[in-house]
Design an enzyme around this catalytic site. Structure first.
Site, PDB file in Angstrom:
ATOM      1  N   ILE A 295       0.836  -1.444   0.005  1.00 36.28           N
ATOM      2  CA  ILE A 295       0.031   0.047  -0.050  1.00 36.28           C
ATOM      3  C   ILE A 295       0.973   1.375  -0.155  1.00 36.28           C
ATOM      4  O   ILE A 295       0.608   2.050  -0.877  1.00 36.28           O
ATOM      5  CB  ILE A 295      -0.872   0.017   1.302  1.00 36.28           C
ATOM      6  N   ASN A 320      13.118  -2.485   0.261  1.00 34.87           N
ATOM      7  CA  ASN A 320      12.015  -1.894  -0.242  1.00 34.87           C
ATOM      8  C   ASN A 320      11.870  -0.416  -0.494  1.00 34.87           C
ATOM      9  O   ASN A 320      11.446  -0.072  -1.541  1.00 34.87           O
ATOM     10  CB  ASN A 320      10.682  -2.389   0.817  1.00 34.87           C
ATOM     11  N   SER A 343      12.177   3.119  12.052  1.00 31.49           N
ATOM     12  CA  SER A 343      11.024   2.269  12.612  1.00 31.49           C
ATOM     13  C   SER A 343      10.035   3.466  13.129  1.00 31.49           C
ATOM     14  O   SER A 343      10.606   4.285  13.981  1.00 31.49           O
ATOM     15  CB  SER A 343      11.431   1.271  13.677  1.00 31.49           C
ATOM     16  N   ALA A 365       1.126   4.079   6.824  1.00 33.86           N
ATOM     17  CA  ALA A 365       0.690   2.780   6.412  1.00 33.86           C
ATOM     18  C   ALA A 365       1.731   1.705   6.990  1.00 33.86           C
ATOM     19  O   ALA A 365       1.493   0.349   6.653  1.00 33.86           O
ATOM     20  CB  ALA A 365       0.856   2.623   4.763  1.00 33.86           C
ATOM     21  N   SER A 408      -6.408   1.990   8.015  1.00 36.48           N
ATOM     22  CA  SER A 408      -6.986   0.799   9.004  1.00 36.48           C
ATOM     23  C   SER A 408      -7.519  -0.301   7.957  1.00 36.48           C
ATOM     24  O   SER A 408      -7.091  -0.590   6.710  1.00 36.48           O
ATOM     25  CB  SER A 408      -7.752   1.537   9.649  1.00 36.48           C
ATOM     26  N   LYS A 411     -10.741  -5.522   9.146  1.00 29.77           N
ATOM     27  CA  LYS A 411     -10.308  -6.414  10.379  1.00 29.77           C
ATOM     28  C   LYS A 411     -10.448  -5.709  11.894  1.00 29.77           C
ATOM     29  O   LYS A 411     -10.515  -6.441  12.993  1.00 29.77           O
ATOM     30  CB  LYS A 411      -9.168  -6.964  10.236  1.00 29.77           C
ATOM     31  N   GLY A 451      -3.115  -8.933  -4.498  1.00 34.61           N
ATOM     32  CA  GLY A 451      -1.560  -8.972  -4.921  1.00 34.61           C
ATOM     33  C   GLY A 451      -0.793  -8.228  -4.103  1.00 34.61           C
ATOM     34  O   GLY A 451       0.481  -8.336  -4.341  1.00 34.61           O
ATOM     35  N   THR A 473      -8.878 -21.945   3.600  1.00 37.86           N
ATOM     36  CA  THR A 473      -9.256 -22.489   5.047  1.00 37.86           C
ATOM     37  C   THR A 473     -10.362 -22.938   5.171  1.00 37.86           C
ATOM     38  O   THR A 473     -10.418 -23.973   6.151  1.00 37.86           O
ATOM     39  CB  THR A 473      -8.706 -21.122   5.742  1.00 37.86           C
ATOM     40  N   ARG A 541      -7.641 -20.584  10.636  1.00 38.96           N
ATOM     41  CA  ARG A 541      -6.527 -20.338  11.490  1.00 38.96           C
ATOM     42  C   ARG A 541      -6.879 -19.474  12.380  1.00 38.96           C
ATOM     43  O   ARG A 541      -8.002 -18.724  12.561  1.00 38.96           O
ATOM     44  CB  ARG A 541      -5.497 -19.409  10.578  1.00 38.96           C
TER      45      ARG A 541
END
Length: 611
Positions: A295, A320, A343, A365, A408, A411, A451, A473, A541
Site C-alpha cells: 500500500i 523496499n 522504525s 501505512a 486501517s 479486521k 496482489g 481454509t 486459522r
C-alpha cells in the site's frame, strides 16, 4: 535485389508483350520498334515509373516475408501507375512525334504481365518463408493449439502477427470465436470462425486447444467476465490483448498477457478523476510511513504524480525503500524523493525526522498485518501497530502536521484476532488526537487488496506453480477485494475530504468466495480443478473470520460526495481511561511471558478473545 529483379522482369515482360502483339514475327517487331533509340525510350517509359514509384513509397525496404496487406496493395498499384504513364507517353508521342508503342493491344498485355511478375513472386516468397519457418519451429518446440476469442480488428492484428512472426509460430491458430453469428463459418486471415461463445467449451475439446487468447479489448467488463468464465471451464491457459489502444496501434502477438484474476471478479473497477482532488498535496512535504510496502509504495507512486515539494519514504526495510525510491526517480526524474530508514517504534528517530523535515501531510501505512503471525506474536502487534501509530501521531501533533491519514482495515470491526484489535486501537489513537490537535487526524478502513505482499493471490499462484495442492481454509470463507491502485486512489480521495476525527469506510463491492477465487486461478493458469491441481481445506486459522465487516453495529454511516466513500460516526470513549489502559499495555508488552489479550479486550470490548 528486388529492384534488379523488377528491371529485368519488366524488360522481359515488355519484349514478350510486343512479340505477342506481332504474333512473334520479325517484320512486326521492326514495324513497332524501328530503331535502338525507340527501343530505349519505350523501355524507360515502361520500367522507370515502376522503379521510381516503388522507391519513393519505400517498398524496396519492405521485408516481404513479413509484409502486411497494405504493402501488397501498394505493390499492386505500381504496375497500374507504370501502365498509365506508358499510355500517356504514347498519347504525347503520337502528337509530338516522340517514339511510342504503336499497337494498343501491347499496352494491355504488358499491364497483365507486369502485374504478374511483380506481385506473384513476392507472394510466393512470403508463403514459402511462412511454411518453411513454421516447419523449422515445429521441429524444435511443440506447437500450441490456440483459439482466438474475437474476429474484429484486434483479432486480425493478432492473427497476422502470429502467422508472420517466426518466433511465434509455435502457436498454431486453430479457430476463432465470435458472437456475430453472420461470421460463423467464415474465415479471418485464413482462420475459421468456428462458433459463438456458446461453442467455446465444445470447440476447445474438439480441437484439443491449449491456449485461448481473448482479443476483444473493447468489450464491456461484465461481458468480458462472462466470456472469460466460460473460457476458464475449458482448462486452457488464458491470455488477453492488453487494451483497445494497444490493439489499434498495432500491438504484436508478444504483447499478449496473462488474464488477471481481477478480470473474473464480480466487481466493476473503480475509476476516479484524481487531478482536482489531489491538489492538496501539490507543493507540500508529504511523508508515507511503511512507504516500501504494498500500500505504501502505491501511495508514493500516486502522490508523486501531483508534484509534492518533497516525498519522504519512511520504512524499516531498506530493500523496499531503495526499490521504490529508484522506481520513482526513474519515472519522475524531476521529483524530489527521499528514502529514510527508520522504525515508527523508535521515538528518537521519529522525533528527528519530524523536527528536520516538518512533513505537512502524513500517510501512516506502517503496520504488522498478517493475522496468524500476530496471533503468535501479539506483543509485537501492539508495539508496532498501536504504539508505532501513537508515536507517529504524537510527532505529527507536536510539529504541526496539517493532515494525518491512518490506513486501517475491515479486521478492526468486531475483531477476532490481535491484529484487527490492534488496528481498532490505532483508530482510537487518531480519534483521541483529533479531539485535541489542530492536525486533521482521520482513518481510512478497507478490506483485502489483490496482489499485496503476503495476500492470498500470490500464495495460491505459488502453490499452483508447485503442482498443488491449493490450500483454502474453509469452503464458505469470503473476503472483500480491491486492487492496490483502486484502494490507494480512494485513500487519497478520502484524505482530501478530511476534516478531522472521521473514520472513512471504502465501498469494497461484492464479497468474493475464496474457494471460487482458487478455482478461477487454477483454470486461468491452464489446469483442471481436482484433476491437475487439488484443493484442500486446512481449517480456519487462529483469529480468522469466515467473513469480514466494514462497519461496527454501533457506528452510524453517512454518505459523502463520493458514492464509494462513507463516513462512520466515531464511537465515544473516555480519553483519560484510554490513556491509562495504553500505559498498562506499554508496561507489559515487552514481557513475552505475559498474555496481553485480556488487556486488549478491556480496551476493545468488541474483540472476541479465543476460547
Amino acid at each position: 535485389m528486388w529492384m534488379l529483379y523488377d528491371v529485368f522482369m519488366l524488360t522481359l515482360s515488355l519484349v514478350t508483350s510486343i512479340m505477342i502483339g506481332v504474333n512473334f514475327t520479325m517484320s512486326g517487331w521492326i514495324a513497332i520498334v524501328d530503331n535502338l533509340y525507340t527501343c530505349c525510350v519505350i523501355l524507360v517509359s515502361a520500367v522507370l515509373p515502376h522503379v521510381l514509384f516503388m522507391f519513393f513509397t519505400k517498398r524496396y525496404k519492405v521485408i516481404w516475408k513479413y509484409a502486411s496487406p497494405v504493402d501488397y496493395m501498394v505493390l499492386a498499384t505500381s504496375p497500374v501507375f507504370a501502365f498509365v504513364f506508358l499510355v500517356l507517353q504514347g498519347l504525347i508521342g503520337r502528337i509530338a512525334g516522340f517514339p511510342y508503342l504503336k499497337m494498343k493491344s501491347v499496352y494491355v498485355v504488358y499491364l497483365i504481365l507486369s502485374m504478374a511478375v511483380v506481385v506473384a513472386p513476392r507472394i510466393a516468397f512470403k508463403l514459402y518463408s511462412k511454411l518453411y519457418g513454421r516447419k523449422n519451429v515445429a521441429s524444435v518446440a511443440k506447437t500450441k493449439k490456440t483459439m482466438i476469442i474475437g474476429a474484429g480488428e484486434a483479432a486480425q492484428i493478432l492473427i497476422n502477427d502470429i502467422v508472420s512472426n517466426k518466433s511465434l509460430a509455435k502457436n498454431e491458430i486453430i479457430c476463432a470465436i465470435d458472437d456475430d453469428e453472420t461470421k460463423v463459418g467464415k474465415f479471418i486471415n485464413g482462420v475459421r470462425i468456428a462458433g459463438t461463445r456458446d461453442d467455446i467449451v465444445a470447440c476447445a475439446k474438439k480441437y484439443a486447444i491449449d491456449t485461448i487468447v481473448f482479443a476483444i479489448p473493447s468489450m464491456s467488463r461484465n461481458e468480458r467476465r462472462e466470456v472469460l468464465e466460460i473460457c476458464s471451464k475449458t482448462g486452457c491457459q488464458l491470455k488477453t490483448m492488453p487494451s483497445i489502444d494497444d490493439a489499434i496501434n498495432g500491438i504484436s502477438g508478444t504483447g499478449v498477457t496473462d488474464v488477471k484474476i481481477e478480470d473474473l471478479l464480480e466487481r466493476v473497477p473503480i475509476k476516479l478523476d484524481m487531478k482536482e482532488k489531489m491538489s492538496y498535496v501539490t507543493g507540500k512535504i508529504v511523508m508515507v510511513t511503511g512507504g516500501g510496502g504494498s500500500i505504501g509504495s502505491e501511495l508514493c507512486r500516486q502522490i508523486v504524480r501531483y508534484n509534492p515539494k518533497l516525498l519522504i519514504i519512511l520504512d524499516v526495510y531498506e530493500n523496499n525503500a531503495y526499490d521504490i525510491q529508484n522506481e520513482l526517480k526513474t519515472d519522475y526524474p524531476e521529483a524530489n524523493v527521499l528514502a529514510l530508514i527508520g522504525s515508527v517504534r523508535d521515538s528518537i528517530r521519529m522525533e528527528n525526522v519530524f523536527a528536520k523535515y516538518r512533513p505537512e501531510i502524513v500517510y501512516h501505512a506502517a503496520a504488522h498485518k498478517h493475522v496468524p503471525l500476530m496471533e503468535d506474536s501479539s506483543n509485537e502487534a501492539i508495539k508496532n501497530n498501536v504504539f508505532g501509530t501513537y508515536k507517529t501521531a504524537e510527532m505529527a501533533h507536536k510539529y504541526g502536521t496539517q493532515r494525518f491519514v491512518l490506513i486501517s482495515t475491515d479486521k478492526a470491526v468486531n475483531p477476532t484476532n490481535v491484529m484487527g484489535a490492534s488496528k481498532r486501537m490505532c483508530e482510537m489513537v487518531v480519534q483521541s488526537f483529533a479531539r485535541k490537535s489542530k492536525t486533521e487526524f482521520v482513518a481510512v478502513r478497507f478490506g483485502n487488496v489483490l496482489g499485496s505482499n503476503g495476500s492470498v493471490i500470490p500464495l495460491f499462484k505459488k502453490q499452483i506453480e508447485q503442482g498443488g495442492p491449493v490450500k483454502v481454509t474453509h469452503p464458505d470463507i469470503i473476503r472483500y477485494f480491491m486492487t492496490i491502485p483502486e484502494a490507494v486512489s480512494l485513500v487519497l480521495t478520502a484524505g482530501a475530504m478530511a476534516k478531522g476525527g472521521e473514520i472513512f469506510v471504502l465501498d469494497m463491492g461484492k464479497p468474493v468466495k475464496i474457494l471460487d477465487l482458487a478455482k478461477n486461478m487454477i483454470r486461468l493458469m491452464g489446469y483442471k480443478v481436482d484433476e491437475d491441481i487439488k484443493i484442500e481445506f486446512s481449517g480456519l486459522r487462529p483469529g480468522e473470520k469466515l467473513y469480514e465487516e466494514l462497519l461496527m453495529g454501533e457506528e452510524g454511516l453517512r454518505n459523502t460526495e463520493n458514492d464509494l466513500i462513507h463516513v462512520g460516526k466515531p464511537i465515544e470513549f473516555d480519553e483519560e481511561w484510554f490513556s491509562e489502559r495504553l500505559e498498562n499495555l506499554k508496561s507489559v508488552m515487552y514481557d513475552d511471558s505475559v498474555d496481553i489479550r485480556s488487556l486488549i479486550h478491556e480496551i476493545v470490548p468488541t474483540y472476541k478473545m479465543p476460547q
